[in-house]
Design an enzyme around this catalytic site. Structure first.
Site, short mmCIF file in Angstrom:
data_model
loop_
_atom_site.label_atom_id
_atom_site.label_comp_id
_atom_site.label_asym_id
_atom_site.label_seq_id
_atom_site.Cartn_x
_atom_site.Cartn_y
_atom_site.Cartn_z
N HIS A 286 -3.90 -1.70 -2.69
CA HIS A 286 -2.76 -1.78 -3.72
C HIS A 286 -1.55 -2.64 -2.84
O HIS A 286 -1.43 -2.30 -1.55
CB HIS A 286 -2.43 -0.54 -4.09
CG HIS A 286 -3.36 0.08 -5.12
ND1 HIS A 286 -3.01 0.88 -5.79
CD2 HIS A 286 -4.72 -0.19 -5.15
CE1 HIS A 286 -3.92 1.43 -6.59
NE2 HIS A 286 -5.11 0.64 -6.21
N GLU B 200 1.54 -1.80 -2.62
CA GLU B 200 2.22 -1.04 -1.88
C GLU B 200 1.88 -0.53 -0.46
O GLU B 200 2.59 -0.80 0.48
CB GLU B 200 2.58 0.54 -2.84
CG GLU B 200 3.32 0.16 -3.98
CD GLU B 200 2.22 0.23 -5.31
OE1 GLU B 200 1.25 -0.68 -5.02
OE2 GLU B 200 2.53 0.87 -6.11
#
Length: 144
Positions: free
Chosen positions: A48, A50
């Site tokens: 992801h 992040e």
């Protein structure tokens, strides 16, 4: 957030869910890392935006704790990413679109509100929400 939106658009161009993330050193304003989702490209369910941005910033600072850093991300982090944000001890989290189905901050398990959460960043949701939502809606409309 502008840089995060650019990373989200690049992710969409690669066929990834359009989520972008940027980590900024809070005191100097220096951009430490940026990433877009790469789960399909890397065959990695943990890739992801992040997580990738946290890994890069921690590597750059040679420190797993990003205490004076702020994360800008175009979508409310999922529970996995919210937990990583807590473990990284990020100072602030700014996110764009809310995610009632998969979010882990204002929705779902609300990771930062759990008694087992060791660190709670300051959270500001809804930044550039309309642009972030539009990218996601367009991506899924074209996918169908």
């Amino acid at each position: 957030m502008e840089l995060a939106l650019k990373e989200a658009a690049k992710a969409a161009d690669r066929g990834e869910v359009p989520v972008g993330a940027v980590i900024v050193e809070g005191l100097s304003g220096e951009v430490l890392s940026w990433a877009g989702n790469c789960t399909e490209e890397n065959n990695d369910p943990t890739a992801h935006a992040e997580i990738l941005a946290i890994r890069e910033a921690a590597s750059k600072l040679e420190n797993p704790r990003l205490e004076n850093c702020d994360l800008y991300v175009t979508l409310e982090p999922c529970p996995m990413c919210a937990t990583a944000i807590s473990f990284a001890r990020l100072r602030r989290l700014y996110f764009g679109a809310y995610d009632p189905k998969g979010g882990g901050v204002d929705h779902g398990p609300r990771v930062f509100e759990q008694s087992t959460c060791h660190h709670r960043p300051e959270v500001i949701g809804g930044m550039e929400e309309s642009q972030s939502s539009a990218l996601l809606k367009q991506f899924f409309r074209e996918l169908r």
